[in-house]
Design a protein around this motif. Sequence first.
Motif, PDB file in Angstrom:
ATOM      1  N   GLY A 120       0.819  -1.201   0.000  1.00 28.38           N
ATOM      2  CA  GLY A 120       0.000   0.000   0.000  1.00 28.38           C
ATOM      3  C   GLY A 120       0.852   1.249   0.000  1.00 28.38           C
ATOM      4  N   TYR A 121       0.187   2.371   0.017  1.00 31.48           N
ATOM      5  CA  TYR A 121       0.906   3.637  -0.096  1.00 31.48           C
ATOM      6  C   TYR A 121       1.851   3.830   1.084  1.00 31.48           C
ATOM      7  CZ  TYR A 121       1.762   8.477  -1.408  1.00 31.48           C
ATOM      8  OH  TYR A 121       2.360   9.636  -1.801  1.00 31.48           O
ATOM      9  N   SER A 122       3.046   4.308   0.775  1.00 30.31           N
ATOM     10  CA  SER A 122       4.062   4.581   1.782  1.00 30.31           C
ATOM     11  C   SER A 122       4.594   5.983   1.532  1.00 30.31           C
ATOM     12  CB  SER A 122       5.195   3.548   1.685  1.00 30.31           C
ATOM     13  OG  SER A 122       6.268   3.891   2.526  1.00 30.31           O
ATOM     14  N   LYS A 123       4.716   6.762   2.593  1.00 33.48           N
ATOM     15  CA  LYS A 123       5.099   8.160   2.416  1.00 33.48           C
ATOM     16  C   LYS A 123       6.594   8.396   2.421  1.00 33.48           C
ATOM     17  CE  LYS A 123       0.772   9.943   4.271  1.00 33.48           C
ATOM     18  NZ  LYS A 123       0.098  10.676   5.363  1.00 33.48           N
ATOM     19  N   ASN A 124       7.376   7.432   2.902  1.00 28.17           N
ATOM     20  CA  ASN A 124       8.816   7.635   2.934  1.00 28.17           C
ATOM     21  C   ASN A 124       9.524   6.299   2.834  1.00 28.17           C
ATOM     22  OD1 ASN A 124       9.538   6.636   5.784  1.00 28.17           O
ATOM     23  ND2 ASN A 124       7.849   8.063   6.171  1.00 28.17           N
ATOM     24  N   PRO A 125      10.784   6.294   2.395  1.00 27.42           N
ATOM     25  CA  PRO A 125      11.497   5.029   2.188  1.00 27.42           C
ATOM     26  C   PRO A 125      11.794   4.286   3.480  1.00 27.42           C
ATOM     27  CG  PRO A 125      12.950   6.905   1.818  1.00 27.42           C
ATOM     28  CD  PRO A 125      11.570   7.452   1.941  1.00 27.42           C
ATOM     29  N   ASP A 126      11.904   4.988   4.619  1.00 31.27           N
ATOM     30  CA  ASP A 126      12.157   4.294   5.880  1.00 31.27           C
ATOM     31  C   ASP A 126      11.016   3.351   6.224  1.00 31.27           C
ATOM     32  OD1 ASP A 126      14.583   5.557   6.185  1.00 31.27           O
ATOM     33  OD2 ASP A 126      13.787   7.170   7.446  1.00 31.27           O
ATOM     34  N   GLU A 127       9.771   3.844   6.067  1.00 25.29           N
ATOM     35  CA  GLU A 127       8.622   2.970   6.300  1.00 25.29           C
ATOM     36  C   GLU A 127       8.639   1.797   5.327  1.00 25.29           C
ATOM     37  OE1 GLU A 127       3.722   2.913   5.991  1.00 25.29           O
ATOM     38  OE2 GLU A 127       4.854   4.661   5.307  1.00 25.29           O
ATOM     39  N   THR A 128       8.978   2.091   4.076  1.00 30.10           N
ATOM     40  CA  THR A 128       9.021   1.037   3.057  1.00 30.10           C
ATOM     41  C   THR A 128      10.025  -0.046   3.432  1.00 30.10           C
ATOM     42  OG1 THR A 128       8.384   2.573   1.314  1.00 30.10           O
ATOM     43  CG2 THR A 128       9.520   0.574   0.634  1.00 30.10           C
ATOM     44  N   PHE A 129      11.229   0.367   3.808  1.00 32.74           N
ATOM     45  CA  PHE A 129      12.263  -0.616   4.144  1.00 32.74           C
ATOM     46  C   PHE A 129      11.910  -1.391   5.403  1.00 32.74           C
ATOM     47  CE2 PHE A 129      15.362   2.299   1.772  1.00 32.74           C
ATOM     48  CZ  PHE A 129      15.256   1.547   0.604  1.00 32.74           C
ATOM     49  N   ASN A 130      11.237  -0.746   6.346  1.00 31.51           N
ATOM     50  CA  ASN A 130      10.813  -1.455   7.554  1.00 31.51           C
ATOM     51  C   ASN A 130       9.829  -2.564   7.229  1.00 31.51           C
ATOM     52  OD1 ASN A 130      12.393   0.065   9.309  1.00 31.51           O
ATOM     53  ND2 ASN A 130      10.782   1.575   9.696  1.00 31.51           N
ATOM     54  N   LYS A 131       8.980  -2.320   6.248  1.00 35.49           N
ATOM     55  CA  LYS A 131       8.000  -3.337   5.852  1.00 35.49           C
ATOM     56  C   LYS A 131       8.646  -4.442   5.017  1.00 35.49           C
ATOM     57  CE  LYS A 131       3.962  -1.640   7.308  1.00 35.49           C
ATOM     58  NZ  LYS A 131       3.037  -2.356   8.203  1.00 35.49           N
ATOM     59  N   TRP A 132       9.444  -4.045   4.046  1.00 38.88           N
ATOM     60  CA  TRP A 132      10.008  -5.025   3.121  1.00 38.88           C
ATOM     61  C   TRP A 132      11.125  -5.856   3.748  1.00 38.88           C
ATOM     62  CZ3 TRP A 132      10.803  -1.516  -1.809  1.00 38.88           C
ATOM     63  CH2 TRP A 132       9.578  -1.359  -2.454  1.00 38.88           C
ATOM     64  N   GLY A 133      11.972  -5.163   4.500  1.00 40.58           N
ATOM     65  CA  GLY A 133      13.263  -5.740   4.847  1.00 40.58           C
ATOM     66  C   GLY A 133      14.246  -5.315   3.772  1.00 40.58           C
ATOM     67  N   LYS A 134      14.992  -4.253   4.056  1.00 41.25           N
ATOM     68  CA  LYS A 134      15.822  -3.642   3.018  1.00 41.25           C
ATOM     69  C   LYS A 134      16.823  -4.621   2.434  1.00 41.25           C
ATOM     70  CE  LYS A 134      18.970   0.188   2.041  1.00 41.25           C
ATOM     71  NZ  LYS A 134      19.683   1.361   2.581  1.00 41.25           N
ATOM     72  N   ASP A 135      17.507  -5.380   3.288  1.00 41.38           N
ATOM     73  CA  ASP A 135      18.561  -6.274   2.794  1.00 41.38           C
ATOM     74  C   ASP A 135      17.999  -7.346   1.865  1.00 41.38           C
ATOM     75  OD1 ASP A 135      20.497  -4.890   4.124  1.00 41.38           O
ATOM     76  OD2 ASP A 135      20.684  -6.311   5.786  1.00 41.38           O
ATOM     77  N   GLU A 136      16.794  -7.819   2.164  1.00 39.04           N
ATOM     78  CA  GLU A 136      16.216  -8.876   1.333  1.00 39.04           C
ATOM     79  C   GLU A 136      15.924  -8.358  -0.078  1.00 39.04           C
ATOM     80  OE1 GLU A 136      15.423  -8.206   4.388  1.00 39.04           O
ATOM     81  OE2 GLU A 136      15.209 -10.042   5.579  1.00 39.04           O
TER      82      GLU A 136
END
Length: 829
Positions: A120-136
């Motif tokens: 869903g909509y994410s306002k900033n990349p920090d929230e995005t990486f927290n959801k996805w798992g940046k390293d993965e």
Amino acid sequence: MRYILSILITISFVSFSNAQVKEPVPASKILHQMQKLKNTTRVLYLAAHPDDENTRFIAYVENGKKFDAAYLSLTRGDGGQNVIGPELREGLGLIRTQELLAAREIDGGKQFFTRANDFGYSKNPDETFNKWGKDEVLSDVVWTIRNFQPDIIVTRFNKTPGITHGHHTASAILAHEAFNMSGDKNAFPEQLELTNTWQPKKIYWNTSSWFFRRNEDFDKSQYITENAGGFSPLLGISYTEMAALSRSRHKSQAFGTAGSRGDEIEYFEYWEGPENEKDLFAGVDHSWNNFKNGKAIQKAIEQLIRNFKLSNPEASIDQLFVVKNLIEKLDDSAIKKDKLKAIEQLILKCSGFYHLLYHDNPYASPGDEISIDLELVNRSNADIQLISTKILPTNEELSVSGDLDNNQVKLESFSVNIPNDFPYSNPYWLNDPSANGLYKVDNQKLIGKAENQAAIKAEVTLNINGNNLSFQTPLKYKSSDRINGEIIQPFYIIPPLSIEFAEEVSIFTTKNQEKEISIKIKALKDNVSGVLELKLPSAWTAETPQNDLTFENLVRNSTKDFKIKIKSGDKEGKFDLNAFVKIDGKSIDKSVQEIQYDHIPNQIIIRNAQQQLVLADVKIKGEKIGYIEGAGDAVDEALLAMGYQVDFIDIENISVDELKKYDAIIAGIRAYNVNASLQIHYGKMNEYMNSGGVYMVQYNTTYSLPDTDFWPYPLNLSRDRITVEEASLEFINPDHLSLNYPNEITSKDFEGWVQERGLYFPDNWNSNYVPILAGNDPGESTKRGALLIADYGKGKFVYTGLSFFRELPAGVPGAYRLLANLLANKSTP
């Protein structure tokens, strides 16, 4: 759920769907593809979602520059909305995946994905990486770069937070980090057991005036440019026209685009690499010079092109084998693999070779014996013999061989046994339960792939003019229709039956409540018999005797309906009800969803046969609800589960007197955006409210909304939203009836929400509206427009951007309780 089941065949200048007959390939297109063999340059375009890609640039790179282009979409778009049907979540992700593949069929690029889920909509990349798992996800981007081996990476978005969607910004950050990591043997070293390091030469941002607040802030002089607006005489189309056809495949997002002609300048900001010249492709050798035997390969390709005859393509077959043999001597690489595949296809096209492996049903089940046909036609004077045919993945050799004379059809029929342990044809990324932000894929070799390979294929080996050539042809479903003619669709391995609950969620409102649920057994082959069994949560019971759950000898596509009485337990919460059938000692516990649209091949999703049981204290007031359809949601199903009677309303033809029989009326999501009749006849709703009715409107977007004041009192829609589903919500008017009757709403009712709180809230409204809730995402100002209520005459009007369309199918108890309150009339109990 309601699914569109139409099949419509549409012919354009290029085939874009497996639902069509095989695409004719004119000699001019063969020459165009031969010219591409000269170039070894590869470009990877990278963004976050389906429809983020710049189809102009991809079409230009593939067909103007004649390089190899690919698009890496980090997600499959499963968190978006769907304007063509009811599918959301995984179903929408599958549709948008196929729309991307249809787009690439037109512009010629390759298509890749990561495991990232569009949450869903994410306002900033920090929230995005927290959801996805940046390293993965970074690992997946590095994996794609190492396997596609691009010279240049181009991002659609930049790395500055706050300009656009957090997924967009994250895609640019990941692209730049992966650019520097893909050539490092210490980065994700476990990948190097299956691939090699690869260092791209340069990375750019493909910018435009869209990214700037004011057009005058866009200083074109500082950017590298490419004119993507050229015309291909061989293809008879401009790259911009091709791009419009490609982009128009994104039908579920309403991205149909008119073709354009003339110059189209693309702008690029240089980010990193050894060269910073005023040429996007500077410093990249497009030829074969850097390869072993490169000069010989280049010379052989130039001779191939120089001697090609439009009137006699088959005369180029021998020279194609010369090029093929030279490239086969190279070390393994992405270029070698892809160029050999292109040459294989060119040899077959030059001979007019037709091949189709087909079955007369769209699916079969493990353990079945099926009859399939193989049709081969050599439509040239080339000397072609069929050497062997092998079925994959079972490696069963077929006893078919012999000469393939000019224009003589060779049609062979044979039986194939599908092993009992053969896997179902479920999209690979949906096989295992996934986390909120990331699909679970254990097989590293599958990561990045757009879709499954065909369940069954034939490996055909030919001898053509003294040279052996092997290729694979997938098993398809072939049928004929009196309207549409020949139809070719994918073939799937699926369970012998589908267990289908009538609703995704059943709501129980009191302890030990007895309620009837509906389950349908659909036979997907002939002679299906068994007994339906249930696995209930602790303290829940089924009141229907087991002998009432039998079924016998169902024929393909026939159904058996069961009404089962379930009694709830005594503990509130969300629970799973599982169903299964035992056939020949094997337990079948699957539901098969079919997705059919005219612009993509038919798709299936195989899920566990499961319904969510929710025991919550939900009181409702009123009985009859009218529903005005919008862009597609399952809110009507939730209303039925709550105990309401629901009728769909034709707003154009219904009278105000007929509207008055409903206790409340709801407009589906984006109803005013997509429902032309509602745009015209919205005044009827004012009369309905004035006489005492309750009218609730779910979110609409400002995009494509006519410039009309549809609401009983003025309000201004915005793009305000709360994307963090755990964000706390303040009760602005805690004594308001909507928070107290018939259910007392507390903060607990906003626990367990999924994906978001809501979207497209109003940001300005008339004083007649009462705001009910206030909240905000971290670091942002308070938003007060999530839920607005106004009295109107004897009735009331509710406008809400709260995402009921997501929460209700997810079985969120508080969403049901709040919805019941909003639909209750304004009189006190």
